[in-house]
Write a protein that holds these residues in place. Sequence first.
Motif, PDB file in Angstrom:
ATOM      1  N   LYS A  89       0.856  -1.195   0.000  1.00 43.92           N
ATOM      2  CA  LYS A  89       0.000   0.000   0.000  1.00 43.92           C
ATOM      3  C   LYS A  89       0.880   1.227   0.000  1.00 43.92           C
ATOM      4  CE  LYS A  89      -3.765   2.329   0.400  1.00 43.92           C
ATOM      5  NZ  LYS A  89      -3.307   3.008  -0.846  1.00 43.92           N
ATOM      6  N   GLY A  90       0.634   2.130  -0.932  1.00 48.47           N
ATOM      7  CA  GLY A  90       1.397   3.369  -0.950  1.00 48.47           C
ATOM      8  C   GLY A  90       1.139   4.160  -2.210  1.00 48.47           C
ATOM      9  N   GLY A  91       1.651   5.379  -2.216  1.00 48.54           N
ATOM     10  CA  GLY A  91       1.311   6.327  -3.271  1.00 48.54           C
ATOM     11  C   GLY A  91       2.072   6.155  -4.572  1.00 48.54           C
ATOM     12  N   GLN A 110       6.927   4.326   3.630  1.00 44.71           N
ATOM     13  CA  GLN A 110       5.510   3.953   3.682  1.00 44.71           C
ATOM     14  C   GLN A 110       5.307   2.697   4.525  1.00 44.71           C
ATOM     15  OE1 GLN A 110       3.340   5.936   1.405  1.00 44.71           O
ATOM     16  NE2 GLN A 110       1.970   5.334   3.017  1.00 44.71           N
ATOM     17  N   LYS A 113       5.479   3.729   8.150  1.00 45.57           N
ATOM     18  CA  LYS A 113       4.335   4.603   8.402  1.00 45.57           C
ATOM     19  C   LYS A 113       3.074   3.741   8.548  1.00 45.57           C
ATOM     20  CE  LYS A 113       4.065   8.517   5.729  1.00 45.57           C
ATOM     21  NZ  LYS A 113       3.681   9.335   4.539  1.00 45.57           N
ATOM     22  N   ALA A 163      -2.121   4.708  -4.440  1.00 42.83           N
ATOM     23  CA  ALA A 163      -2.904   5.915  -4.152  1.00 42.83           C
ATOM     24  C   ALA A 163      -2.127   7.091  -4.732  1.00 42.83           C
ATOM     25  CB  ALA A 163      -3.083   6.070  -2.650  1.00 42.83           C
ATOM     26  N   GLY A 164      -2.432   8.295  -4.292  1.00 45.19           N
ATOM     27  CA  GLY A 164      -1.743   9.476  -4.814  1.00 45.19           C
ATOM     28  C   GLY A 164      -0.502   9.845  -4.014  1.00 45.19           C
ATOM     29  N   ASP A 165       0.244  10.766  -4.569  1.00 43.93           N
ATOM     30  CA  ASP A 165       1.380  11.406  -3.902  1.00 43.93           C
ATOM     31  C   ASP A 165       1.586  12.688  -4.714  1.00 43.93           C
ATOM     32  OD1 ASP A 165       3.573  10.489  -1.735  1.00 43.93           O
ATOM     33  OD2 ASP A 165       4.627  11.612  -3.271  1.00 43.93           O
ATOM     34  N   THR A 193      -6.809   3.757  -3.853  1.00 46.07           N
ATOM     35  CA  THR A 193      -7.502   4.647  -2.914  1.00 46.07           C
ATOM     36  C   THR A 193      -7.223   6.099  -3.289  1.00 46.07           C
ATOM     37  OG1 THR A 193      -5.696   4.701  -1.304  1.00 46.07           O
ATOM     38  CG2 THR A 193      -7.379   2.977  -1.014  1.00 46.07           C
ATOM     39  N   ARG A 205     -10.848  11.934   2.800  1.00 40.73           N
ATOM     40  CA  ARG A 205      -9.567  11.498   2.241  1.00 40.73           C
ATOM     41  C   ARG A 205      -8.734  12.698   1.779  1.00 40.73           C
ATOM     42  NH1 ARG A 205      -5.307  11.048   1.451  1.00 40.73           N
ATOM     43  NH2 ARG A 205      -3.997   9.467   0.464  1.00 40.73           N
ATOM     44  N   ASN A 347       7.396  13.366   3.293  1.00 45.37           N
ATOM     45  CA  ASN A 347       8.332  12.276   3.555  1.00 45.37           C
ATOM     46  C   ASN A 347       9.778  12.760   3.517  1.00 45.37           C
ATOM     47  OD1 ASN A 347       6.512   9.978   3.788  1.00 45.37           O
ATOM     48  ND2 ASN A 347       6.061  10.308   1.615  1.00 45.37           N
ATOM     49  N   GLY A 373       3.069  12.152   9.517  1.00 46.97           N
ATOM     50  CA  GLY A 373       2.684  12.258   8.104  1.00 46.97           C
ATOM     51  C   GLY A 373       1.752  11.151   7.645  1.00 46.97           C
ATOM     52  N   GLY A 376      -2.894  10.669   5.560  1.00 53.07           N
ATOM     53  CA  GLY A 376      -3.386  10.288   4.230  1.00 53.07           C
ATOM     54  C   GLY A 376      -3.598   8.792   4.113  1.00 53.07           C
ATOM     55  N   VAL A 377      -2.585   8.052   4.494  1.00 52.63           N
ATOM     56  CA  VAL A 377      -2.702   6.594   4.319  1.00 52.63           C
ATOM     57  C   VAL A 377      -3.670   5.998   5.335  1.00 52.63           C
ATOM     58  CG1 VAL A 377      -0.753   5.786   5.739  1.00 52.63           C
ATOM     59  CG2 VAL A 377      -1.396   4.552   3.654  1.00 52.63           C
ATOM     60  N   SER A 380      -6.799   6.258   3.626  1.00 53.15           N
ATOM     61  CA  SER A 380      -6.776   5.282   2.518  1.00 53.15           C
ATOM     62  C   SER A 380      -7.185   3.905   3.030  1.00 53.15           C
ATOM     63  CB  SER A 380      -5.371   5.178   1.922  1.00 53.15           C
ATOM     64  OG  SER A 380      -5.169   6.160   0.928  1.00 53.15           O
TER      65      SER A 380
HETATM   66  N1  GLU Z   1       1.384   9.240  -0.607  1.00 52.74           N
HETATM   67  C1  GLU Z   1       0.736   9.139   0.638  1.00 52.74           C
HETATM   68  C2  GLU Z   1       1.718   8.900   1.752  1.00 52.74           C
HETATM   69  O1  GLU Z   1       2.868   9.272   1.624  1.00 52.74           O
HETATM   70  C3  GLU Z   1      -0.499   8.246   0.629  1.00 52.74           C
HETATM   71  C4  GLU Z   1      -0.316   6.773   0.505  1.00 52.74           C
HETATM   72  C5  GLU Z   1      -1.632   6.028   0.458  1.00 52.74           C
HETATM   73  O2  GLU Z   1      -2.660   6.616   0.722  1.00 52.74           O
HETATM   74  O3  GLU Z   1      -1.584   4.835   0.157  1.00 52.74           O
HETATM   75  O4  GLU Z   1       1.423   8.397   2.807  1.00 52.74           O
END
Ligand code: GLU
Length: 447
Positions: A89-91, A110, A113, A163-165, A193, A205, A347, A373, A376-377, A380
């Motif tokens: 899972k990650g952006g 990630q 995190k 997901a996004g970044d 996500t 989100r 990050n 930080g 966001g996740v 997600s």
């Molecule tokens: N890019 C985001 C982060 O650095 C989101 C990752 C996600 O939602 O999977 O945590």
Amino acid sequence: MNEYVARVRENLKRLYAHEPEYLQCVLTWLELIEPAVDDPRYEQTDLLSRMVEPERMFTFLVPWVDDKGVAHTNHGFRAQFNSAIGPYKGGLRFHPSVNPSVVKFLGFEQTYKNALTGLPIGGAGGGADFDPRGKSNREIMRFCQSFMTAMYRYIGADTDVPAGDIGVGAREVGYLYGAYKHLSGRAQSSALTGKGLTYGGSLVRIEAAGYGAVYFLDRMLAHQNDTMQGKRIAISGFGNMSWGVCRKVAQLGGKVVTLSGPDGYIYDPDGITTQEKFDFMVQMRMSGQDKVQAYADKFGVEFHAGKRPWEVPVDVVIPCATQNELDVDDAVRILANDVKYYVEASNMPATTEALKLLRLSPKILTAGAKASGSGGVVVSALEMAQNSVRYSWTHEEVEQRLRDIMNSIYDASAAAAEQYGLGYDLIAGNDIAAFKRIAQAMMAQGL
Ligand code: GLU
């Protein structure tokens, strides 16, 4: 020094001499978790070596055609870093600076995190060396479609959930999801996500990344018997993370007074506290120009070309933009200005030396991106939970869960620091707590 840790460190230096971002994040981590490498089974199972490499990493070509009919070839990457706790899972980051080193660093950060969220997600990072600046909607759509054509076989709700970044927001996730559905023939919502609210996205989100960092700060303030009321806060960036930070800080009675972009920073002494200003931030981002000067022109405030916002005297600093956006000179200035709190939202925002200076100074309290930080996740993962039960929680429900989880991340970080005799070192604490969780999951599953 622990001999096993020393050996892993030497190996990393040799293997990743040409991947500076990755080497930087992993060496910093190794130093911080060293006191917790206290179980002989770690070495017996060579746990550390397995933690500092992605389980799988791949590269792919992303060919696309611009509006003039000219062909371009970009490079896509995905580091499926660790699946001990759940699916990767990650952006995804779309930015010209993206390369294997950056993607590995993102995947590594990630993983740790995500472990602290307590939710069943592993870690990954990815993206492309594509520059979204000045691209039309159609160009973005075609790029996303080509990107997904190469990636769709390797992702899914139980395998890897991107997901996004930076450079990947709701619009890009929409195009990516549309292409995923088209190619796989399945409307599998939790394959991605950060989706829009009309097709499986979660409330909160878009606010989550910024809100999470501010909730975390709020706990640090409470620890000092302090509150957000009247606090002046310097942040970098003007994207999604920054927008969420400005809004939540304003709600809690503080004010963000800076924003930044590749062109410089703006200083707004009244604070970015009104709906008009929040909306203008979104507009600046959607313009695709990647410049913050427009804010100064619109609201008649100072613009400092080519400079970073860390020179402004404030109470709190929250980097929200990208890696290594704060160096030793900045750290020295932050300390000289008597800033009281340093809370990472982006990050690895500080260089190794800058981070050390801030973390070890008794004048300032610090929190690391792998804890502060993670908003966001967190949402997600809550989006995945809602998708799997085919149900949507209300705004209040999601926000309360985000808040509870940020609290538990704070508590776990503080407790681990305490346990290892590190006082209130939340950065070491969060790395140690996450390390322990992943170590336990990996050892339980065998080699
Ligand atoms: N890019 C985001 C982060 O650095 C989101 C990752 C996600 O939602 O999977 O945590």
